[in-house]
Scaffold this active site. Structure first.
Site, PDB file in Angstrom:
ATOM      1  N   SER A 239       0.853  -1.189   0.000  1.00 11.60           N
ATOM      2  CA  SER A 239       0.000   0.000   0.000  1.00 11.60           C
ATOM      3  C   SER A 239       0.890   1.240   0.000  1.00 11.60           C
ATOM      4  O   SER A 239       2.117   1.142   0.048  1.00 11.60           O
ATOM      5  CB  SER A 239      -0.906   0.005   1.220  1.00 11.60           C
ATOM      6  OG  SER A 239      -0.115   0.190   2.381  1.00 11.60           O
ATOM      7  N   LYS A 240       0.222   2.370  -0.034  1.00 15.30           N
ATOM      8  CA  LYS A 240       0.933   3.666  -0.131  1.00 15.30           C
ATOM      9  C   LYS A 240       2.043   3.806   0.911  1.00 15.30           C
ATOM     10  O   LYS A 240       3.109   4.316   0.602  1.00 15.30           O
ATOM     11  CB  LYS A 240      -0.065   4.811   0.081  1.00 15.30           C
ATOM     12  CG  LYS A 240      -0.753   5.240  -1.182  1.00 15.30           C
ATOM     13  CD  LYS A 240      -0.992   6.767  -1.158  1.00 15.30           C
ATOM     14  CE  LYS A 240      -1.481   7.256  -2.492  1.00 15.30           C
ATOM     15  NZ  LYS A 240      -2.832   6.781  -2.804  1.00 15.30           N
ATOM     16  N   ARG A 241       1.780   3.342   2.118  1.00 15.16           N
ATOM     17  CA  ARG A 241       2.782   3.580   3.169  1.00 15.16           C
ATOM     18  C   ARG A 241       4.087   2.821   2.926  1.00 15.16           C
ATOM     19  O   ARG A 241       5.093   3.089   3.564  1.00 15.16           O
ATOM     20  CB  ARG A 241       2.205   3.272   4.545  1.00 15.16           C
ATOM     21  CG  ARG A 241       2.066   1.824   4.843  1.00 15.16           C
ATOM     22  CD  ARG A 241       1.207   1.581   6.062  1.00 15.16           C
ATOM     23  NE  ARG A 241       0.694   0.236   6.020  1.00 15.16           N
ATOM     24  CZ  ARG A 241       1.363  -0.822   6.420  1.00 15.16           C
ATOM     25  NH1 ARG A 241       2.580  -0.687   6.904  1.00 15.16           N
ATOM     26  NH2 ARG A 241       0.830  -2.028   6.335  1.00 15.16           N
ATOM     27  N   HIS A 242       4.085   1.850   1.989  1.00 21.10           N
ATOM     28  CA  HIS A 242       5.329   1.152   1.680  1.00 21.10           C
ATOM     29  C   HIS A 242       6.164   1.904   0.645  1.00 21.10           C
ATOM     30  O   HIS A 242       7.185   1.409   0.200  1.00 21.10           O
ATOM     31  CB  HIS A 242       5.035  -0.253   1.130  1.00 21.10           C
ATOM     32  CG  HIS A 242       4.414  -1.150   2.146  1.00 21.10           C
ATOM     33  ND1 HIS A 242       3.162  -1.679   1.999  1.00 21.10           N
ATOM     34  CD2 HIS A 242       4.876  -1.603   3.326  1.00 21.10           C
ATOM     35  CE1 HIS A 242       2.883  -2.425   3.055  1.00 21.10           C
ATOM     36  NE2 HIS A 242       3.892  -2.395   3.875  1.00 21.10           N
ATOM     37  N   GLY A 243       5.699   3.069   0.237  1.00 21.41           N
ATOM     38  CA  GLY A 243       6.424   3.792  -0.803  1.00 21.41           C
ATOM     39  C   GLY A 243       5.772   3.515  -2.130  1.00 21.41           C
ATOM     40  O   GLY A 243       4.558   3.477  -2.226  1.00 21.41           O
TER      41      GLY A 243
END
Ligand code: GLU
Length: 467
Positions: A239-243
């Protein structure tokens, strides 16, 4: 399995971004086609008219082109093939393997409720009613088998069984005559000659549905291979938080397409402990049956390591072009001759670079306009004594005939000896004078990259008495 020539495909729905999972699926299809001497095709599943804008379709083409995964034929557009999908349904109606279902919305709601209470799937009373009402709206449903099971012999997941009693009669055409997703996929795959459907495992349930359509059409069912998802480094869904998640983001972050191919190939597949391999090796080794069924985890350290390898292998003009693009995006103005300067500098700074963004940082020191602004820390190092020493060094260097790293190293060493000090006594000040606050390679490397006139000019700027 028949001995038809292998045809694989990637069938993305344009959503505005090309997910890294789609890229990996495309790569596996591409590798498998190359491994078997078959063909790799591209189909744009553009039936969602709101999302399938020309820009969203272009994102897919650009992503595929950037990844270097060229299809072996012109792309197929699914929406344009709706007549073919409807023709297949006509055939199923004619052979009695599909039926018109005239249930109204209210009737369907009641049937749904009843089915839920009885713990079974929805069944339409029209399944066995052959009368037609030309004026009433209807959907067309597949007349699925009520008993037995549908077996998916998946190349990655193994055997997966579905009880037919749990599969309702799939809608093929909606009331407005538009084809449904599963129908369109089957008709398109069949008519494109697809022999191997290699895709994300979120489609595993669809494989059972689609098998029933193939069987009703008396078409050969393709080989299925459902790939596990790509997870983030922490094991959670990417998801977004993984870059980065989109292919274009990896491009923007300075990864090279060949590094992405090498890296993505290793997400869920591998060849022993081989970490670095080229496309030819990957294609010769790749087999879909070797893909592991557990989710793969994105590993930035590995990706960086692989990218560094390809950065070190890249041809200089190409690398200079890529770095120029990064510099322009940072509004760095490039003077005439900057390209030659980059081609001289990049081989010196590239060894430790993980991405082309690192490379852009690494070349900044040569691109600064004179006089280079010296940070306070460097100004503080320029004592009377050090200025005198750097001035003697400038004289020493101006007498040098060859301006190569080895000769510069030797010159710096012999200068330090003649001064009776270690290089550490003036090294930091020299580096600062040459590069300002920018990062720079070692002294000989920095002097070499700047070239003789520029190096001496920067020394002169810093050592001239302040006006
Ligand atoms: N269009 C589907 C997707 O983007 C893929 C369908 C398929 O591969 O069968 O997820």
């Amino acid at each position: 399995m028949s001995d038809r020539p292998v045809v694989t495909r990637i069938a993305p729905s344009p959503t505005g971004a090309m997910h890294i999972g789609t890229a990996r699926t495309a790569l596996f299809n591409w590798l498998y086609a190359r491994h078997t001497g078959g063909k790799f095709l591209l189909r744009i599943e553009d039936t969602d008219r709101e999302r399938s804008t020309p820009e969203a379709v272009k994102v897919i083409f650009d992503g595929m082109a950037w990844l270097g995964l060229e299809a072996d034929a012109e792309p197929v557009f699914q929406f344009a093939r709706a007549d073919r999908h409807r023709a297949a349904v006509e055939q199923l109606l004619a052979t009695g393997r599909a039926y018109r279902d005239y249930m109204t919305v209210d009737e369907l709601t009641i049937e749904r409720e009843r089915a839920r209470e009885e713990g079974r799937v929805v069944r339409s009373p029209w399944r066995d009613n052959t009368s037609n009402d030309p004026d009433a709206p209807f959907v067309v449903r597949l007349k699925s088998p009520l008993e037995g099971e549908t077996l998916i012999e998946d190349q990655v997941k193994g055997s997966v069984r579905f009880l037919n009693k749990d599969l309702d009669d799939l809608i093929l055409l909606r009331t407005d005559g538009s084809p449904t997703y599963n129908l369109a996929v089957v008709v398109d795959d069949h008519e494109m000659g697809v022999t191997h459907v290699i895709r994300g495992d979120d489609h595993l349930n669809n494989a059972a549905r689609q098998t029933l359509i193939y069987q009703a059409m008396d078409w050969e069912v393709p080989v299925w291979a459902h790939l596990p998802l790509i997870h983030g480094p922490d094991g959670a869904k990417l998801s977004k938080r993984h870059g980065a998640q989109a292919v274009s983001e990896f491009d923007d972050m300075g990864y090279l397409p060949e590094a992405m191919r090498n890296y993505l190939a290793r997400l869920g597949w591998g060849h022993g402990d081989d970490e670095l391999f080229d496309d030819t090796q990957a294609a010769s080794w790749f087999d879909i049956t070797d893909v592991v069924s557990a989710p793969a985890r994105l590993d930035w350290a590995k990706l960086n390591h692989i990218n560094n390898h390809y950065i070190r292998l890249a041809e200089m003009p190409r690398l200079a072009g890529l770095v120029t693009r990064v510099l322009k995006s940072r509004d760095v103005s490039l003077h005439d001759g900057a390209e030659a300067l980059l081609e001289r500098t990049l081989p010196v700074v590239r060894d430790g670079a993980k991405t082309t963004l690192d490379l852009a940082d690494g070349v900044m020191f040569v691109l600064q306009a004179r006089p280079v602004t010296l940070p306070d820390k460097i100004l503080g190092l320029l004592t009377e004594e050090t200025r005198g020493r750097l001035s003697r060094l400038a004289d020493h260097l101006s007498g040098l005939e060859t301006w190569e790293i080895a000769s510069l190293e030797a010159a710096i060493r012999s200068f330090a000896e003649s001064e009776g000090v270690g290089i550490g006594k003036f090294g930091q000040a020299l580096r600062g004078v040459l590069a300002g606050a920018a990062s720079a390679p070692d002294l000989a490397g920095a002097l070499f990259c700047l070239g003789k006139p520029e190096s001496l000019a920067r020394l002169d700027d810093a050592l001239s008495p302040a006006v």
